[in-house]
Motif scaffolding. Structure first.
Motif, PDB file in Angstrom:
ATOM      1  N   UNK A  84     -56.571 -13.212   4.018  1.00 47.38           N
ATOM      2  CA  UNK A  84     -56.827 -13.997   4.992  1.00 47.38           C
ATOM      3  C   UNK A  84     -58.052 -13.639   5.634  1.00 47.38           C
ATOM      4  N   UNK A  85     -57.874 -12.393   6.115  1.00 44.06           N
ATOM      5  CA  UNK A  85     -59.069 -11.723   6.751  1.00 44.06           C
ATOM      6  C   UNK A  85     -60.395 -11.983   6.229  1.00 44.06           C
ATOM      7  N   UNK A  86     -60.353 -11.660   4.822  1.00 40.71           N
ATOM      8  CA  UNK A  86     -61.645 -11.397   4.107  1.00 40.71           C
ATOM      9  C   UNK A  86     -62.208 -12.955   4.032  1.00 40.71           C
ATOM     10  N   UNK A  87     -61.292 -13.914   3.781  1.00 42.17           N
ATOM     11  CA  UNK A  87     -61.832 -15.368   3.667  1.00 42.17           C
ATOM     12  C   UNK A  87     -62.257 -15.690   5.306  1.00 42.17           C
ATOM     13  N   UNK A  88     -61.813 -15.243   6.242  1.00 42.90           N
ATOM     14  CA  UNK A  88     -62.147 -15.507   7.651  1.00 42.90           C
ATOM     15  C   UNK A  88     -63.450 -14.783   7.724  1.00 42.90           C
ATOM     16  N   UNK A  89     -63.831 -13.758   7.477  1.00 44.66           N
ATOM     17  CA  UNK A  89     -64.934 -12.875   7.526  1.00 44.66           C
ATOM     18  C   UNK A  89     -65.880 -13.413   6.995  1.00 44.66           C
ATOM     19  N   UNK A  90     -65.890 -13.970   5.565  1.00 38.87           N
ATOM     20  CA  UNK A  90     -66.957 -14.465   4.974  1.00 38.87           C
ATOM     21  C   UNK A  90     -67.251 -15.909   5.434  1.00 38.87           C
ATOM     22  N   UNK A  91     -66.427 -16.598   5.824  1.00 40.66           N
ATOM     23  CA  UNK A  91     -66.519 -18.192   6.549  1.00 40.66           C
ATOM     24  C   UNK A  91     -67.586 -17.796   7.807  1.00 40.66           C
ATOM     25  N   UNK A  92     -67.073 -16.995   8.731  1.00 30.86           N
ATOM     26  CA  UNK A  92     -67.558 -16.988  10.059  1.00 30.86           C
ATOM     27  C   UNK A  92     -68.731 -15.868  10.227  1.00 30.86           C
ATOM     28  N   UNK A  93     -68.894 -15.145   9.069  1.00 31.02           N
ATOM     29  CA  UNK A  93     -69.826 -13.913   9.171  1.00 31.02           C
ATOM     30  C   UNK A  93     -69.582 -13.070  10.235  1.00 31.02           C
ATOM     31  N   UNK A  94     -68.177 -12.576  10.403  1.00 27.72           N
ATOM     32  CA  UNK A  94     -67.915 -11.717  11.518  1.00 27.72           C
ATOM     33  C   UNK A  94     -67.783 -10.184  10.989  1.00 27.72           C
ATOM     34  N   UNK A  95     -67.250  -9.331  11.679  1.00 29.61           N
ATOM     35  CA  UNK A  95     -67.262  -8.018  11.115  1.00 29.61           C
ATOM     36  C   UNK A  95     -66.031  -7.732  10.846  1.00 29.61           C
ATOM     37  N   UNK A  96     -65.652  -6.234  10.118  1.00 31.18           N
ATOM     38  CA  UNK A  96     -64.373  -6.093   9.740  1.00 31.18           C
ATOM     39  C   UNK A  96     -63.773  -6.124   8.345  1.00 31.18           C
ATOM     40  N   UNK A  97     -64.950  -6.440   7.506  1.00 33.47           N
ATOM     41  CA  UNK A  97     -64.775  -6.537   6.026  1.00 33.47           C
ATOM     42  C   UNK A  97     -64.138  -5.285   5.584  1.00 33.47           C
ATOM     43  N   UNK A  98     -64.406  -4.048   5.928  1.00 32.15           N
ATOM     44  CA  UNK A  98     -63.828  -2.970   5.540  1.00 32.15           C
ATOM     45  C   UNK A  98     -62.605  -2.775   5.935  1.00 32.15           C
ATOM     46  N   UNK A  99     -62.149  -3.061   7.198  1.00 27.61           N
ATOM     47  CA  UNK A  99     -60.919  -3.044   7.386  1.00 27.61           C
ATOM     48  C   UNK A  99     -59.948  -3.996   6.726  1.00 27.61           C
ATOM     49  N   UNK A 100     -60.364  -5.093   6.438  1.00 29.22           N
ATOM     50  CA  UNK A 100     -59.592  -6.031   5.694  1.00 29.22           C
ATOM     51  C   UNK A 100     -59.444  -5.496   4.028  1.00 29.22           C
TER      52      UNK A 100
END
Length: 133
Positions: A84-100
């Motif tokens: 879910x976090x990966x999808x949100x990060x791609x959609x919103x272009x926010x940080x935290x991809x490595x955490x997810x």
């Protein structure tokens, strides 16, 4: 009698000079005079600031929750929150991809360890403990 320096024989007449092929050198200043010299021993080198790094994007809170779930060995929660976090990060272009991504890896690893544990339990330990009857 005429002046031998003038070609037409007129005394005091000046001919225009041809333009120079090279520009005139700049006037000497203190900075340009010392530019070729090596710095004196013990002199401090000039201070050059490093280029500034671009600002980081804040980590997505769902990615942080997913990583916490993965560390606490809550595999299914880590997988759900991580994807879910990966999808949100791609959609919103926010940080935290490595955490997810780390949460998803921990979730799959925890799930694999859990499956191996239950297979070994039912294959080895359960028949040994069960009383014949």
């Amino acid at each position: 009698m005429s002046d031998p320096a003038s070609p037409d024989g007129a005394a005091g007449q000046q001919w225009p000079t041809a333009p120079s092929a090279f520009p005139a050198p700049p006037p000497d200043t203190e900075d340009s005079a010392n530019a070729d010299e090596a710095p004196a021993l013990g002199a401090e080198p000039p201070v050059v600031d490093p280029p500034a790094a671009p600002p980081r994007k804040p980590a997505d809170p769902v990615a942080v929750l997913a990583l916490i779930a993965g560390v606490l060995l809550l595999s299914v929660a880590a997988l759900v929150l991580g994807y879910w976090a990966n999808a949100r990060i791609r959609r919103r272009d926010s940080g935290g991809a490595r955490l997810a991504r780390a949460a998803v890896i921990l979730g799959w690893a925890g799930l694999a360890v859990s499956v191996v544990f239950w297979i070994l339990y039912f294959a080895v330990l359960a028949p040994a403990v069960t009383l014949p009857g």
